[in-house]
Design an enzyme around this catalytic site. Structure first.
Site, PDB file in Angstrom:
ATOM      1  N   ASP A 133       7.126  -6.853  -3.963  1.00  0.00           N
ATOM      2  CA  ASP A 133       6.310  -5.311  -3.388  1.00  0.00           C
ATOM      3  C   ASP A 133       8.080  -4.760  -3.942  1.00  0.00           C
ATOM      4  OD1 ASP A 133       3.648  -5.764  -3.950  1.00  0.00           O
ATOM      5  OD2 ASP A 133       3.526  -6.987  -2.502  1.00  0.00           O
ATOM      6  N   HIS A 177       3.446 -16.461  -0.569  1.00  0.00           N
ATOM      7  CA  HIS A 177       3.546 -16.383   0.461  1.00  0.00           C
ATOM      8  C   HIS A 177       4.291 -17.729   0.960  1.00  0.00           C
ATOM      9  CE1 HIS A 177      -0.443 -14.615  -0.708  1.00  0.00           C
ATOM     10  NE2 HIS A 177       0.641 -12.902   0.002  1.00  0.00           N
ATOM     11  N   GLN A 219       7.459  -1.432  -1.361  1.00  0.00           N
ATOM     12  CA  GLN A 219       6.377  -1.478  -0.231  1.00  0.00           C
ATOM     13  C   GLN A 219       7.439  -2.173   0.692  1.00  0.00           C
ATOM     14  OE1 GLN A 219       3.075  -3.633   0.602  1.00  0.00           O
ATOM     15  NE2 GLN A 219       4.672  -4.979   1.183  1.00  0.00           N
ATOM     16  N   SER A 262       1.239 -13.981  -8.320  1.00  0.00           N
ATOM     17  CA  SER A 262       0.551 -13.100  -6.596  1.00  0.00           C
ATOM     18  C   SER A 262      -0.660 -12.965  -6.739  1.00  0.00           C
ATOM     19  CB  SER A 262       0.667 -11.351  -7.981  1.00  0.00           C
ATOM     20  OG  SER A 262      -0.508 -10.816  -7.720  1.00  0.00           O
ATOM     21  N   SER A 263      -1.539 -12.538  -5.594  1.00  0.00           N
ATOM     22  CA  SER A 263      -2.889 -13.377  -5.599  1.00  0.00           C
ATOM     23  C   SER A 263      -3.431 -12.197  -6.835  1.00  0.00           C
ATOM     24  CB  SER A 263      -3.291 -12.392  -3.879  1.00  0.00           C
ATOM     25  OG  SER A 263      -2.097 -12.978  -2.812  1.00  0.00           O
ATOM     26  N   GLY A 320       7.829 -10.004   0.379  1.00  0.00           N
ATOM     27  CA  GLY A 320       8.681 -10.790  -0.358  1.00  0.00           C
ATOM     28  C   GLY A 320       9.013  -9.421  -1.296  1.00  0.00           C
ATOM     29  N   GLU A 368       2.219 -20.074  -3.663  1.00  0.00           N
ATOM     30  CA  GLU A 368       3.083 -20.146  -3.401  1.00  0.00           C
ATOM     31  C   GLU A 368       3.928 -19.680  -2.630  1.00  0.00           C
ATOM     32  OE1 GLU A 368       5.337 -23.523  -3.158  1.00  0.00           O
ATOM     33  OE2 GLU A 368       2.705 -23.972  -2.667  1.00  0.00           O
ATOM     34  N   MET A 388      -2.409 -10.390   3.074  1.00  0.00           N
ATOM     35  CA  MET A 388      -3.319  -9.961   3.432  1.00  0.00           C
ATOM     36  C   MET A 388      -4.569 -11.306   2.338  1.00  0.00           C
ATOM     37  SD  MET A 388      -3.904  -5.940   1.342  1.00  0.00           S
ATOM     38  CE  MET A 388      -3.694  -6.529  -0.640  1.00  0.00           C
ATOM     39  N   GLY A 389      -4.330 -12.318   2.787  1.00  0.00           N
ATOM     40  CA  GLY A 389      -4.641 -14.091   2.289  1.00  0.00           C
ATOM     41  C   GLY A 389      -4.166 -13.969   0.597  1.00  0.00           C
TER      42      GLY A 389
HETATM   43  O1  PAF Z   1       1.798  -7.048   1.053  1.00  0.00           O
HETATM   44  C1  PAF Z   1       0.472  -7.686   1.341  1.00  0.00           C
HETATM   45  O2  PAF Z   1      -0.026  -7.568   1.198  1.00  0.00           O
HETATM   46  C2  PAF Z   1       0.203  -5.895   2.531  1.00  0.00           C
HETATM   47  O3  PAF Z   1       0.857  -4.840   1.594  1.00  0.00           O
HETATM   48  C3  PAF Z   1       0.233  -6.318   3.757  1.00  0.00           C
HETATM   49  C4  PAF Z   1       2.170  -5.441   3.811  1.00  0.00           C
HETATM   50  C5  PAF Z   1      -0.078  -7.364   4.657  1.00  0.00           C
HETATM   51  C6  PAF Z   1      -0.449  -4.851   4.295  1.00  0.00           C
HETATM   52  O4  PAF Z   1      -1.455  -4.560   4.100  1.00  0.00           O
END
Ligand code: PAF
Length: 271
Positions: free
Chosen positions: A142, A30, A145, A177-178, A139, A28, A23-24
């Protein structure tokens, strides 16, 4: 590096394509996923899309950081082949279909953030459909997720390999984390205690000490330094329900607020 904003522009893969969905507001953590993607694929794609359907009505969708220029520079510097950065209108029709993943969404983030994982599963399925990656990198920060995406891919027989990569941490132990940009200097210091509590709970499980008691003690000590703890729990990663027996596929998961900032973290029992 190419930047595509429409679905029609995205070329079909001609070599093994690795995707890092984001999500931008890249940090580090990412970039470590991008580096892993470079090892796993011959071509690396990064998607940058702040997905509205995974935010609840009172969550931070509008204030979520969107430093696109900087993100593109970072991707360029890492040798990313292309970035897919669509608009909301490009991604969603007025009454879009959605994907639901049961069981692993029953508890924790699934319960506290109703609809969140429908949004995640749906956008990830769409990104897989648009970008056709051979492998996608996520990652472990999460963790729930990851369980949702693994089940999505298994149950819908999506032909994509998944790679789940360890959480990158600051020297203090705070998970990258962002959302850390929301923390004050003082809150950053206090946040280091999350990882310490996770480690203590993990050790209690591994050493067959009373996990229940340790978890309660750690909740109290986190609350004593200002956290509003939503959960600190030993879970089974295959169901994402609580467990008091599963070490092999177990983890300790945490979520809580420090001031207005919601932080989540976890540690695997056996890494
Ligand atoms: O982890 C994230 O940044 C988001 O949940 C993802 C997997 C890009 C989905 O929008």
């Amino acid at each position: 590096m190419k930047v595509f904003t429409t679905i029609a522009e995205v070329p079909l893969p001609t070599v093994r394509r690795a995707l890092v969905p984001t999500m931008g507001a890249l940090h580090e953590g990412h970039l470590s996923l991008v580096r892993r993607a470079k090892e796993l694929g011959q071509e690396v794609a990064v998607s940058i899309f702040v997905n509205p359907t995974q935010f609840g009505p009172n969550e931070d969708y509008l204030r979520y950081p969107r430093p696109l220029e900087r993100d593109l520079e970072l991707c360029e510097r890492e040798g990313v082949d292309f970035v897919f950065a669509p608009s909301v209108e490009e991604m969603y029709s007025p009454s879009p279909a959605k994907v639901q993943v049961p069981l692993v969404t029953d508890e924790f983030e699934g319960k506290l953030r109703p609809g969140h994982f429908d949004g995640v599963a749906t956008v990830v399925a769409k990104l897989f459909g648009i970008l056709r990656p051979d492998v996608a990198v996520f990652g472990l920060k999460d963790l729930q997720q990851c369980a949702v995406i693994q089940k999505l891919v298994n149950d819908l027989n999506l032909r994509v390999e998944l790679a789940f990569e360890p959480t990158l941490r600051e020297d203090s132990g705070l998970a990258r984390s962002s959302r850390n940009v929301y923390l004050s200097d003082e809150e950053r210091k206090v946040s280091a205690q999350i990882y310490q509590s996770l480690q203590k709970c993990r050790l209690a499980v591994l050493e067959d000490r009373n996990a229940e008691e340790t978890i309660q003690e750690e909740i109290s000590s986190l609350e004593a330094v200002g956290f509003k703890v939503q959960y600190l729990e030993w879970i089974d990663r295959s169901t994402f329900h609580s467990t008091r027996t599963n070490k092999e596929n177990g983890a300790i998961v945490f979520a809580g607020y420090l001031g207005n900032t919601r932080l989540i973290d976890n540690i695997l029992i056996t890494a």
